[in-house]
Scaffold this active site. Sequence first.
Site, PDB file in Angstrom:
ATOM      1  N   TYR A 208     -27.369  -8.413 -24.818  1.00 11.31           N
ATOM      2  CA  TYR A 208     -26.042  -7.909 -24.437  1.00 11.31           C
ATOM      3  C   TYR A 208     -25.445  -6.902 -25.422  1.00 11.31           C
ATOM      4  O   TYR A 208     -24.342  -6.403 -25.185  1.00 11.31           O
ATOM      5  CB  TYR A 208     -25.084  -9.094 -24.263  1.00 11.31           C
ATOM      6  CG  TYR A 208     -25.510 -10.033 -23.150  1.00 11.31           C
ATOM      7  CD1 TYR A 208     -25.479  -9.622 -21.823  1.00 11.31           C
ATOM      8  CD2 TYR A 208     -25.957 -11.324 -23.427  1.00 11.31           C
ATOM      9  CE1 TYR A 208     -25.873 -10.474 -20.801  1.00 11.31           C
ATOM     10  CE2 TYR A 208     -26.353 -12.193 -22.412  1.00 11.31           C
ATOM     11  CZ  TYR A 208     -26.305 -11.756 -21.107  1.00 11.31           C
ATOM     12  OH  TYR A 208     -26.695 -12.593 -20.085  1.00 11.31           O
TER      13      TYR A 208
ATOM     14  N   HIS B 140     -23.193  -4.941 -14.643  1.00 13.35           N
ATOM     15  CA  HIS B 140     -23.922  -5.907 -15.485  1.00 13.35           C
ATOM     16  C   HIS B 140     -24.373  -5.191 -16.740  1.00 13.35           C
ATOM     17  O   HIS B 140     -24.971  -4.109 -16.649  1.00 13.35           O
ATOM     18  CB  HIS B 140     -25.123  -6.498 -14.739  1.00 13.35           C
ATOM     19  CG  HIS B 140     -24.686  -7.221 -13.515  1.00 13.35           C
ATOM     20  ND1 HIS B 140     -24.077  -8.450 -13.582  1.00 13.35           N
ATOM     21  CD2 HIS B 140     -24.682  -6.856 -12.214  1.00 13.35           C
ATOM     22  CE1 HIS B 140     -23.734  -8.813 -12.367  1.00 13.35           C
ATOM     23  NE2 HIS B 140     -24.077  -7.859 -11.518  1.00 13.35           N
TER      24      HIS B 140
HETATM   25  O1  CA2 Z   1     -25.692  -8.661 -17.727  1.00 13.14           O
HETATM   26  C1  CA2 Z   1     -24.585  -9.077 -17.409  1.00 13.14           C
HETATM   27  O2  CA2 Z   1     -23.537  -8.481 -17.637  1.00 13.14           O
HETATM   28  C2  CA2 Z   1     -24.469 -10.453 -16.737  1.00 13.14           C
HETATM   29  O3  CA2 Z   1     -23.472 -10.381 -15.725  1.00 13.14           O
HETATM   30  C3  CA2 Z   1     -24.049 -11.406 -17.836  1.00 13.14           C
HETATM   31  C4  CA2 Z   1     -24.038 -12.881 -17.388  1.00 13.14           C
HETATM   32  C5  CA2 Z   1     -25.339 -13.261 -16.725  1.00 13.14           C
HETATM   33  O4  CA2 Z   1     -25.262 -14.590 -16.226  1.00 13.14           O
HETATM   34  C6  CA2 Z   1     -25.682 -12.323 -15.587  1.00 13.14           C
HETATM   35  O5  CA2 Z   1     -26.915 -12.711 -15.050  1.00 13.14           O
HETATM   36  C7  CA2 Z   1     -25.772 -10.890 -16.095  1.00 13.14           C
HETATM   37  C8  CA2 Z   1     -23.859 -13.790 -18.602  1.00 13.14           C
HETATM   38  C9  CA2 Z   1     -22.622 -13.571 -19.358  1.00 13.14           C
HETATM   39  C10 CA2 Z   1     -22.776 -14.279 -20.634  1.00 13.14           C
HETATM   40  O6  CA2 Z   1     -22.583 -13.353 -21.643  1.00 13.14           O
HETATM   41  C11 CA2 Z   1     -22.985 -13.677 -22.869  1.00 13.14           C
HETATM   42  C12 CA2 Z   1     -22.835 -12.681 -23.807  1.00 13.14           C
HETATM   43  C13 CA2 Z   1     -23.237 -12.903 -25.083  1.00 13.14           C
HETATM   44  C14 CA2 Z   1     -23.757 -14.140 -25.454  1.00 13.14           C
HETATM   45  C15 CA2 Z   1     -23.897 -15.143 -24.519  1.00 13.14           C
HETATM   46  C16 CA2 Z   1     -23.507 -14.908 -23.211  1.00 13.14           C
END
Ligand code: CA2
Length: 150
Positions: A25, A102
């Site tokens: 991310y 995303h």
């Molecule tokens: O890629 C993306 O932006 C997502 O929407 C992020 C979601 C995930 O479930 C989707 O499949 C894709 C997860 C959000 C969690 O974000 C985090 C960021 C940093 C550390 C842990 C989780």
Amino acid sequence: MSAPLVLILNGPNLNLLGKRQPEIYGRETMADVEASCRALATALGLDLRFHQSNREYELIDWIHEARETARGIVINPGGLTHTSVSLLDALNAFEGRVVEVHVSQIHKREAFRHHSYVSHRADAVIAGAGTQGYELALRRIARLLGAKDA
Ligand code: CA2
């Protein structure tokens, strides 16, 4: 005439952006994303509200409110992307423009991330552009709304 209002909505766990799993991310935080989107919205002549919630009902309530107030929604639904018919139903009741974002490239990841309920409603989908995806989404909404310099 007042500036068109655009909402940026973020779903569960996105408050952890920049704090965990930087290999997926990146290192920018939600506060960084909000700051860059605010600067861009001003340049594009848009009014912006920026929200994050870990609660599905809160996202749905913001979408309902937007029916009366906003011309566009940029949404990263987080994990609700892949599970929430209710979020899709709420977006289907919103008549403005919708861009789904995303941060990661969900189609390169696990199979369960390849399907998005929200994509059934979104006018555009941006995945894998990192946090820049939010700015691209805002530019797209501005263009669709005919905003200045978009
Ligand atoms: O890629 C993306 O932006 C997502 O929407 C992020 C979601 C995930 O479930 C989707 O499949 C894709 C997860 C959000 C969690 O974000 C985090 C960021 C940093 C550390 C842990 C989780």
